[in-house]
Design a protein around this motif. Structure first.
Motif, PDB file in Angstrom:
ATOM      1  N   ASP A   1      -0.048   0.091  -5.604  1.00  0.00           N
ATOM      2  CA  ASP A   1       0.964  -0.098  -4.567  1.00  0.00           C
ATOM      3  C   ASP A   1       0.308  -0.522  -3.261  1.00  0.00           C
ATOM      4  O   ASP A   1      -0.727   0.034  -2.859  1.00  0.00           O
ATOM      5  N   ARG A   2       0.923  -1.498  -2.597  1.00  0.00           N
ATOM      6  CA  ARG A   2       0.427  -1.944  -1.284  1.00  0.00           C
ATOM      7  C   ARG A   2       0.760  -0.861  -0.263  1.00  0.00           C
ATOM      8  O   ARG A   2       1.894  -0.378  -0.190  1.00  0.00           O
TER       9      ARG A   2
ATOM     10  N   LYS B   1      -3.871 -10.105   5.145  1.00  0.00           N
ATOM     11  CA  LYS B   1      -4.719  -9.091   4.537  1.00  0.00           C
ATOM     12  C   LYS B   1      -3.836  -7.935   4.097  1.00  0.00           C
ATOM     13  O   LYS B   1      -2.779  -7.685   4.683  1.00  0.00           O
ATOM     14  N   ALA B   2      -4.295  -7.199   3.071  1.00  0.00           N
ATOM     15  CA  ALA B   2      -3.520  -6.058   2.574  1.00  0.00           C
ATOM     16  C   ALA B   2      -4.457  -5.018   1.974  1.00  0.00           C
ATOM     17  O   ALA B   2      -5.544  -5.336   1.506  1.00  0.00           O
ATOM     18  N   THR B   3      -4.001  -3.772   2.010  1.00  0.00           N
ATOM     19  CA  THR B   3      -4.712  -2.651   1.406  1.00  0.00           C
ATOM     20  C   THR B   3      -3.794  -2.021   0.367  1.00  0.00           C
ATOM     21  O   THR B   3      -2.570  -1.964   0.561  1.00  0.00           O
ATOM     22  N   TYR B   4      -4.389  -1.560  -0.724  1.00  0.00           N
ATOM     23  CA  TYR B   4      -3.635  -1.021  -1.851  1.00  0.00           C
ATOM     24  C   TYR B   4      -4.164   0.358  -2.245  1.00  0.00           C
ATOM     25  O   TYR B   4      -5.300   0.707  -1.957  1.00  0.00           O
TER      26      TYR B   4
ATOM     27  N   LEU C   1       1.000  -1.016 -13.640  1.00  0.00           N
ATOM     28  CA  LEU C   1       2.269  -1.299 -12.973  1.00  0.00           C
ATOM     29  C   LEU C   1       1.970  -1.606 -11.513  1.00  0.00           C
ATOM     30  O   LEU C   1       1.381  -0.777 -10.812  1.00  0.00           O
ATOM     31  N   VAL C   2       2.374  -2.792 -11.070  1.00  0.00           N
ATOM     32  CA  VAL C   2       2.073  -3.275  -9.727  1.00  0.00           C
ATOM     33  C   VAL C   2       3.344  -3.247  -8.886  1.00  0.00           C
ATOM     34  O   VAL C   2       4.375  -3.803  -9.290  1.00  0.00           O
ATOM     35  N   GLY C   3       3.260  -2.617  -7.716  1.00  0.00           N
ATOM     36  CA  GLY C   3       4.407  -2.499  -6.824  1.00  0.00           C
ATOM     37  C   GLY C   3       4.932  -3.845  -6.380  1.00  0.00           C
ATOM     38  O   GLY C   3       4.188  -4.810  -6.206  1.00  0.00           O
TER      39      GLY C   3
END
Length: 195
Positions: A111-112, A136-139, A66-68
Motif C-alpha cells: 500500500d502507498r 515520488k512515493a513510499t509504500y 495484492l497492490v493497493g
C-alpha cells in the motif's frame, strides 16, 4: 465481501456487519477464501482464513501479492506479473501468483503510504495527447500467513521504478506515482517464499 460473523449482540433493525477491523484483532472466518480478492480482509486486519494451508513444511510457500489502488481502503488488485524474473512455468506461477486461494499460504499487501516531489513529466499520445506528473512515493509491504493472520514481514519501501510507465491508469488530477520495482518486490519476498 467478508462473511458476516456474529458478535453475540442482537443487531438493531437495519444494522449491517462492519468491514472495520475489530478492536480484538482479526477474527477467524467461518468460510474458506473463495477468491484471491477475499484476502484483502487479511491485509485489512478484519479476517484470517483457518481453512487455508499454514506456512509450514518444505518450500516453496505460495504467496499472492495484492497492490493497493486509489479506490480507497480495502481496494487492492492481484499483481500477476511481478514474478516473471523467477520464470514463466505453471509451477512458478502457482508459487508467486496463484489464482486459487485454497493453495495460498501468505498474502503480501503493498500500500502507498505517502507521496513526495515531482520526478518528471510523462507525455502520452494514445488515445490522445496528455501529460502526467510522476511523483515520488513510499509504500508499506506487509506479509501475513493467511491461515492465522500472523504478520511475517512489515517493511517500508521506496518507489524505485521512477521511469514513465508504458501503460498507465490515472485520475483527473493527472498524477501518477513511482512504483516499487518487480526486482525489489521479489527481493523482499524471496526468503519467505523459498525458505
Amino acid at each position: 465481501m467478508a462473511p458476516w460473523r456474529s458478535s453475540g449482540a442482537t443487531p438493531t433493525p437495519g444494522a449491517t456487519a462492519s468491514a472495520e477491523p475489530s478492536a480484538r484483532g482479526p477474527q477467524p472466518s467461518d468460510f474458506p477464501a473463495a477468491q484471491i480478492s477475499d484476502l484483502n480482509d487479511v491485509c485489512d486486519g478484519v479476517l484470517y482464513f483457518p481453512q487455508s494451508p499454514r506456512r509450514t513444511g518444505a518450500a516453496p510457500h505460495p504467496v499472492a501479492l495484492l497492490v493497493g489502488t486509489d479506490l480507497g481502503a480495502g481496494s487492492r488488485r492481484h499483481d500477476q506479473v511481478y514474478y516473471y524474473d523467477e520464470g514463466l512455468s505453471k509451477r512458478v506461477e502457482r508459487t508467486w501468483a496463484s489464482e486459487d486461494p485454497k493453495v495460498v499460504q501468505m498474502v503480501a499487501c503493498l500500500d502507498r503510504t505517502s507521496t513526495g516531489a515531482t520526478i518528471r513529466k510523462c507525455r502520452y499520445d494514445d488515445p490522445e495527447p496528455d501529460t502526467l506528473t510522476l511523483l515520488k512515493a513510499t509504500y508499506r509491504l506487509r506479509v501475513y500467513e493467511v491461515a492465522t493472520g500472523r504478520r511475517l514481514l512489515d517493511k517500508t519501501m521506496g518507489g524505485d521504478d521512477q521511469q514513465c510507465p508504458y501503460v498507465v491508469l490515472y485520475g483527473q488530477d493527472k498524477k501518477i506515482y513511482a512504483e516499487v520495482s518487480h526486482r525489489s518486490l521479489l527481493g523482499a519476498l524471496r526468503n519467505l517464499v523459498k525458505r
